[in-house]
Enzyme design. Sequence first.
Site: not given
Ligand SMILES: NC(=O)C1=CN([C@@H]2O[C@H](COP(=O)(O)OP(=O)(O)OC[C@H]3O[C@@H](n4cnc5c(N)ncnc54)[C@H](O)[C@@H]3O)[C@@H](O)[C@H]2O)C=CC1
Ligand SMILES: O=C(O)C1=N[C@H](C(=O)O)C[C@H](O)C1
Length: 248
Positions: A78, A133, A143, A137
């Site tokens: 995001t 959520h 996003g 988060k």
């Molecule tokens: N578009 C979508 O459908 C979805 C988007 N998201 C978004 O995805 C992002 C990640 O979410 P989660 O997996 O829940 O977070 P999380 O915190 O579990 O994972 C993030 C990972 O990125 C790593 N990281 C941090 N800096 C890094 C770098 N420079 N290079 C490589 N790895 C790095 C961290 O060590 C961590 O393992 C958030 O912004 C979230 O809102 C989450 C779920 C669905």
């Molecule tokens: O952080 C999450 O978990 C998610 N992030 C995305 C968002 O910010 O919309 C997508 C989904 O909602 C899960």
Amino acid sequence: MIKVAVLGAKGKMGAQTCQAVEASDDLELVAALDQGDDLDELTTAKAEVVVDFTRPEVVMDNLGWCIGHGIHAVVGTTGFTEERLATLRSQLEASSGMGVLIAPNFSIGAVLMMQFAAKAAPYYESVEIIELHHPDKVDAPSGTAQRTAQLIAEARQTAGSAPNPDATSTGIEGARGADVDGIPVHSVRLRGLVAHQEVLLGDVGETLSIRHDSMHRESFMAGVLLGVRKIVGTPGLTVGLEHFMDLS
Ligand SMILES: NC(=O)C1=CN([C@@H]2O[C@H](COP(=O)(O)OP(=O)(O)OC[C@H]3O[C@@H](n4cnc5c(N)ncnc54)[C@H](O)[C@@H]3O)[C@@H](O)[C@H]2O)C=CC1
Ligand SMILES: O=C(O)C1=N[C@H](C(=O)O)C[C@H](O)C1
């Protein structure tokens, strides 16, 4: 076989993505990197597409590096402002046909919920969004909620709709949520939840609620894999998975 690398591979979404790529017959997981790993591993592994699920503060550097090294990107992270999108567009224009997909939400149901909400919004006087959520988060509003509000605001502007009616003139700051393009967005963080959103629409004598629930992170994987398969033949910047779905 498309060679895929995952950034943020030790995170919740990154780990799920590694599993999904490994389980696909037409995709090969060639690198799984997390914080502190050297991005040069992506070129050594000959990655064609990177999937980024990292953090808003690092994603732009990752994408700049990938575009500069001829690697397409599918991004779930995001934090994409208009300014960031403009930066990506100019980096992509200067590249040799690279593609980047920014998907605020990869769940097919969430994409449909956003589209349905934008379709319905001009027919109602009032529209508000509640996003819910897990409490780990880091960003709020989500996003997805921000993109939904933008789509709703665009649809209402095109239709010439009036602003939401709201007589609030006193109370506690924050009680009416965040204002995203004129649409109030309320963020709930609750242990037990994954990712949920409800769009509430109201007019005289009736309401319509459009709700989507992701109960497991597997719900995002069909969209991630679709994005990986499509981005290889889609140069430039694509914002929203709906552009890779036939919704006509
Ligand atoms: N578009 C979508 O459908 C979805 C988007 N998201 C978004 O995805 C992002 C990640 O979410 P989660 O997996 O829940 O977070 P999380 O915190 O579990 O994972 C993030 C990972 O990125 C790593 N990281 C941090 N800096 C890094 C770098 N420079 N290079 C490589 N790895 C790095 C961290 O060590 C961590 O393992 C958030 O912004 C979230 O809102 C989450 C779920 C669905
Ligand atoms: O952080 C999450 O978990 C998610 N992030 C995305 C968002 O910010 O919309 C997508 C989904 O909602 C899960």
